[in-house]
Design an enzyme around this catalytic site. Structure first.
Site, PDB file in Angstrom:
ATOM      1  N   LYS A 187     -25.877 -18.393  15.951  1.00  0.00           N
ATOM      2  CA  LYS A 187     -24.964 -17.221  15.874  1.00  0.00           C
ATOM      3  C   LYS A 187     -24.217 -16.771  16.915  1.00  0.00           C
ATOM      4  CE  LYS A 187     -25.673 -12.765  15.890  1.00  0.00           C
ATOM      5  NZ  LYS A 187     -24.309 -12.332  16.695  1.00  0.00           N
ATOM      6  N   GLY A 239     -28.636 -13.201  26.325  1.00  0.00           N
ATOM      7  CA  GLY A 239     -28.077 -11.974  26.268  1.00  0.00           C
ATOM      8  C   GLY A 239     -28.749 -11.017  27.170  1.00  0.00           C
ATOM      9  N   SER A 240     -28.724  -9.517  26.585  1.00  0.00           N
ATOM     10  CA  SER A 240     -29.180  -8.609  27.350  1.00  0.00           C
ATOM     11  C   SER A 240     -30.825  -8.327  27.453  1.00  0.00           C
ATOM     12  CB  SER A 240     -28.679  -7.236  26.745  1.00  0.00           C
ATOM     13  OG  SER A 240     -29.088  -7.096  25.454  1.00  0.00           O
ATOM     14  N   THR A 241     -31.540  -7.997  28.405  1.00  0.00           N
ATOM     15  CA  THR A 241     -32.894  -7.695  28.568  1.00  0.00           C
ATOM     16  C   THR A 241     -33.516  -6.978  27.506  1.00  0.00           C
ATOM     17  OG1 THR A 241     -32.494  -8.299  30.899  1.00  0.00           O
ATOM     18  CG2 THR A 241     -34.266  -7.214  30.234  1.00  0.00           C
ATOM     19  N   GLY A 244     -33.634  -8.953  24.312  1.00  0.00           N
ATOM     20  CA  GLY A 244     -34.618  -9.949  24.897  1.00  0.00           C
ATOM     21  C   GLY A 244     -36.128  -9.433  24.439  1.00  0.00           C
ATOM     22  N   GLU A 261     -32.927 -16.070  27.950  1.00  0.00           N
ATOM     23  CA  GLU A 261     -32.086 -16.116  29.373  1.00  0.00           C
ATOM     24  C   GLU A 261     -31.433 -14.834  29.252  1.00  0.00           C
ATOM     25  OE1 GLU A 261     -31.880 -18.616  31.724  1.00  0.00           O
ATOM     26  OE2 GLU A 261     -31.817 -20.046  30.333  1.00  0.00           O
ATOM     27  N   CYS A 295     -24.392 -13.921  34.162  1.00  0.00           N
ATOM     28  CA  CYS A 295     -25.719 -13.257  34.283  1.00  0.00           C
ATOM     29  C   CYS A 295     -26.226 -13.567  35.824  1.00  0.00           C
ATOM     30  CB  CYS A 295     -26.760 -14.003  33.298  1.00  0.00           C
ATOM     31  SG  CYS A 295     -26.469 -15.702  32.799  1.00  0.00           S
ATOM     32  N   GLU A 392     -27.851  -3.858  36.200  1.00  0.00           N
ATOM     33  CA  GLU A 392     -26.648  -4.991  35.880  1.00  0.00           C
ATOM     34  C   GLU A 392     -25.391  -4.275  35.406  1.00  0.00           C
ATOM     35  OE1 GLU A 392     -26.837  -9.327  33.979  1.00  0.00           O
ATOM     36  OE2 GLU A 392     -27.279  -7.622  32.545  1.00  0.00           O
TER      37      GLU A 392
HETATM   38  P1  NAI Z   1     -26.426  -8.264  23.300  1.00  0.00           P
HETATM   39  O1  NAI Z   1     -27.900  -8.654  24.046  1.00  0.00           O
HETATM   40  O2  NAI Z   1     -26.721  -6.950  22.524  1.00  0.00           O
HETATM   41  O3  NAI Z   1     -25.890  -9.395  22.353  1.00  0.00           O
HETATM   42  C1  NAI Z   1     -26.321 -10.860  22.669  1.00  0.00           C
HETATM   43  C2  NAI Z   1     -26.267 -11.659  21.570  1.00  0.00           C
HETATM   44  O4  NAI Z   1     -27.445 -10.991  20.808  1.00  0.00           O
HETATM   45  C3  NAI Z   1     -25.245 -11.128  20.331  1.00  0.00           C
HETATM   46  O5  NAI Z   1     -25.009 -12.311  19.564  1.00  0.00           O
HETATM   47  C4  NAI Z   1     -25.797 -10.108  19.643  1.00  0.00           C
HETATM   48  O6  NAI Z   1     -25.054 -10.003  18.353  1.00  0.00           O
HETATM   49  C5  NAI Z   1     -27.159 -10.737  19.333  1.00  0.00           C
HETATM   50  N1  NAI Z   1     -28.216  -9.469  19.228  1.00  0.00           N
HETATM   51  C6  NAI Z   1     -28.000  -8.101  19.608  1.00  0.00           C
HETATM   52  N2  NAI Z   1     -28.866  -7.418  19.025  1.00  0.00           N
HETATM   53  C7  NAI Z   1     -29.893  -8.303  18.467  1.00  0.00           C
HETATM   54  C8  NAI Z   1     -31.026  -7.947  17.983  1.00  0.00           C
HETATM   55  N3  NAI Z   1     -31.784  -6.948  17.571  1.00  0.00           N
HETATM   56  N4  NAI Z   1     -31.946  -9.315  17.562  1.00  0.00           N
HETATM   57  C9  NAI Z   1     -31.170 -10.430  17.558  1.00  0.00           C
HETATM   58  N5  NAI Z   1     -30.190 -10.747  18.182  1.00  0.00           N
HETATM   59  C10 NAI Z   1     -29.408  -9.686  18.594  1.00  0.00           C
HETATM   60  O7  NAI Z   1     -25.626  -8.121  24.512  1.00  0.00           O
HETATM   61  P2  NAI Z   1     -24.489  -6.814  24.562  1.00  0.00           P
HETATM   62  O8  NAI Z   1     -24.677  -5.859  23.763  1.00  0.00           O
HETATM   63  O9  NAI Z   1     -23.142  -7.720  24.123  1.00  0.00           O
HETATM   64  O10 NAI Z   1     -24.086  -6.939  26.431  1.00  0.00           O
HETATM   65  C11 NAI Z   1     -24.920  -5.856  26.766  1.00  0.00           C
HETATM   66  C12 NAI Z   1     -25.297  -6.160  28.083  1.00  0.00           C
HETATM   67  O11 NAI Z   1     -26.176  -7.120  28.287  1.00  0.00           O
HETATM   68  C13 NAI Z   1     -23.946  -6.432  29.060  1.00  0.00           C
HETATM   69  O12 NAI Z   1     -23.591  -5.319  29.608  1.00  0.00           O
HETATM   70  C14 NAI Z   1     -24.766  -7.361  30.008  1.00  0.00           C
HETATM   71  O13 NAI Z   1     -25.322  -6.778  31.260  1.00  0.00           O
HETATM   72  C15 NAI Z   1     -25.718  -7.919  29.408  1.00  0.00           C
HETATM   73  N6  NAI Z   1     -25.621  -9.490  28.955  1.00  0.00           N
HETATM   74  C16 NAI Z   1     -26.143 -10.537  29.487  1.00  0.00           C
HETATM   75  C17 NAI Z   1     -25.751 -11.668  29.072  1.00  0.00           C
HETATM   76  C18 NAI Z   1     -26.459 -13.160  30.080  1.00  0.00           C
HETATM   77  O14 NAI Z   1     -25.802 -13.812  30.098  1.00  0.00           O
HETATM   78  N7  NAI Z   1     -27.439 -12.973  30.245  1.00  0.00           N
HETATM   79  C19 NAI Z   1     -24.724 -11.779  28.291  1.00  0.00           C
HETATM   80  C20 NAI Z   1     -24.308 -10.750  27.661  1.00  0.00           C
HETATM   81  C21 NAI Z   1     -24.663  -9.615  27.885  1.00  0.00           C
HETATM   82 MG    MG Z   2     -25.928  -5.231  22.432  1.00  0.00          MG
END
Ligand code: NAI
Ligand code: MG
Length: 481
Positions: A187, A239-241, A244, A261, A295, A392
């Site tokens: 996804k 994605g976000s901590t 995670g 990650e 990240c 972050e």
């Molecule tokens: P997010 O962690 O919510 O989204 C990343 C992915 O996880 C997306 O595909 C989203 O649809 C999915 N997701 C969201 N909630 C989920 C859940 N409960 N179970 C499974 N999958 C889920 O990140 P978001 O809200 O877009 O960004 C928030 C912050 O996270 C950013 O401001 C940044 O600080 C950090 N981030 C870190 C990244 C990295 O490369 N480590 C990448 C993107 C964001």
């Molecule tokens: Mg989010």
């Protein structure tokens, strides 16, 4: 700040008419495009113009179940049984097809994600192809990678990726999963689904057996349904901590394997004996690359006190030359912030930093009137107690701290919940080895920054997650022994 070395460039927009984008995308399940059982579609926009580009399907639990069943079926009936050499051929084919369609993929990546076309074209797309090439090579050599250990595939991998490197993250996830004989439900992030859907078209054109890779779209709820599906063997998440941690809780007590990650807040450390001009380039690349949506961005700068004034002055001058604006322009250095939400988050931190009393520097560029943009920003004279230092931000915002001794800087650099990456700039090899052995960071770059290669593992310590992607290490999370 005086613009000493800047020129005005004529606009050089990349053509986009060759990029084929459908008006609407369904879910890619079992080798076909399937309507979502929700019948719901959501808009995907261009963050540089706020215009709608297309709409994509929103998958619910039923659709997730369909995709997981397709992946399971393909795993048991086809993929697991296929000779590894044949599996490798398919992965090579995907790699070559990405190369062939690189122009189109780069344009779509930039239109949908806001990053500069130069970056999509020169970094994201070629690196994505390289990951498929690299892991294609391992497919029939696993017993040499892990001699006498009899590596076995796991089954169905659920892979959830973010919006900062949409195609590249899909490649990081899919390539090692396929090379180790697993099947996939992936996804993309809700903000940037289009290159993953293009990859689905490529996978279809490669005649990959139906169900080996399924690509579905949706929000966090869809991701959660993937994580909680009982027939998933492995979860790979970037994605976000916060998310995670949710994932880790939901799979506790199950047999599901996971790699996470997560976030980062990397220290980029400049010693007084560093080549200062190169270091300034490294600082700029470390934090302004991809609008700081990285990240492993070098978002905390540590400069040795004796050279701090020089570094800051040169950094400001270099920042003034950065071109901020239309991501489709080939001269643009800093494109659009990926989404309105992310821009709001960054702006909130700009306010927090100012309220914390830090000296703020922003370049004198003018931002486009539409779309989501942010000026490259410095917070000078920051301290460990500042929120802009410990949290972050994920934007083009750099905090600057000074230090006197190597012990002091190691202590400060490590004193943070994250541990994904770091950078060090010095003339002395011995200092590099001393420092890298004491840094709690998955990757430490020496006299360079943000260098990626499919052969080298990447991943974090502490709240930055666990597991490694890339290289031989990247095969392990998809195998049991
Ligand atoms: P997010 O962690 O919510 O989204 C990343 C992915 O996880 C997306 O595909 C989203 O649809 C999915 N997701 C969201 N909630 C989920 C859940 N409960 N179970 C499974 N999958 C889920 O990140 P978001 O809200 O877009 O960004 C928030 C912050 O996270 C950013 O401001 C940044 O600080 C950090 N981030 C870190 C990244 C990295 O490369 N480590 C990448 C993107 C964001
Ligand atoms: Mg989010």
């Amino acid at each position: 700040m005086e613009k000493e070395f800047t020129w005005d460039y004529a606009p050089a927009p990349e053509a986009k008419d060759h990029a084929k984008i459908k008006k609407q995308y369904d879910l890619f399940i079992n080798g076909e495009w399937v309507k979502p059982s929700t019948k719901k579609y959501f808009n995907t926009i261009n963050p540089a113009t706020e215009e709608k580009i297309s709409e994509v399907a929103e998958a619910n639990e039923k659709d997730v179940d369909l995709a997981v069943k397709a992946a399971r079926n393909a795993y048991e009936k086809t993929w697991k049984k296929m000779p590894a050499k044949e599996r490798g051929k398919y992965i090579f084919r995907i790699a070559r097809m990405i190369q062939e369609r690189s122009r189109e993929l780069a344009v779509i990546e930039t239109l949908n994600g806001g990053k500069s076309i130069r970056e999509s074209r020169d970094f994201d797309v070629p690196t994505a192809a390289n990951h498929f090439f690299y892991y294609a090579g391992w497919a029939d050599k696993l017993e040499y990678a892990f001699p006498n250990r009899n590596p076995k595939s796991l089954g169905v991998a659920a892979q959830i990726i973010p919006w900062n490197f949409p195609l590249l993250m899909a490649a990081w996830k899919i390539a090692p999963a396929l090379a180790t004989g697993n099947t996939v439900v992936l996804k993309p992030a809700e903000a940037t689904p289009l290159t993953a859907l293009k990859l689905a078209e490529i996978i279809q054109d490669c005649d990959l057996p139906p169900g080996v890779v399924n690509i579905i779209t949706g929000f966090g709820k869809t991701g959660a349904a993937m994580v909680n599906h009982p027939d998933v063997n492995k979860i790979a998440f970037t994605g976000s901590t916060d998310v995670g941690k949710i994932i880790q809780k939901s799979i506790a007590g199950t047999n599901k394997k996971a790699t996470l990650e997560l976030g980062g807040k990397a220290a980029n450390i400049i010693f007084e004996d560093a080549p200062i001009n190169q270091a300034v380039e490294g600082i700029v690349n470390g934090i302004f690359f991809n609008q700081g949506h990285v990240c492993c961005a070098g978002s905390r700068l540590f400069v040795q006190e004796s050279v701090a004034e020089e570094v800051i002055q040169k950094l400001k001058a270099r920042m003034e030359t950065l071109i901020v604006g239309d991501p489709m322009d080939k001269n643009t250095d800093i494109g659009a912030i990926n989404s309105k939400e992310q821009l709001l988050k960054i702006n909130e931190y700009l306010k927090i930093g100012a309220d914390e009393g830090l000296e703020m520097f922003q370049t004198s560029c003018t931002l486009p009137s539409k779309g989501f943009f942010c000026k490259p920003t410095l917070f000078i004279g920051a301290a460990q107690s500042n929120r802009v230092v410990t949290e972050e931000i994920f934007g083009p915002v750099l905090t600057i701290q000074t230090f006197r001794t190597i012990e002091e800087v190691i202590e400060k650099a490590n004193n943070i919940p994250y541990g994904l990456s770091a950078g060090v700039w010095t003339d002395k090899g011995s200092k590099i080895f001393n420092l890298t052995s004491k840094m709690r960071a998955g990757v430490v770059w020496a006299n360079t920054y943000n260098k990626f290669d499919p052969t080298s593992p990447f991943g974090g310590y502490k709240e930055s997650g666990f597991g490694r992607e890339g290289g031989l290490h990247g095969l392990m999370p998809y195998l049991s022994f």
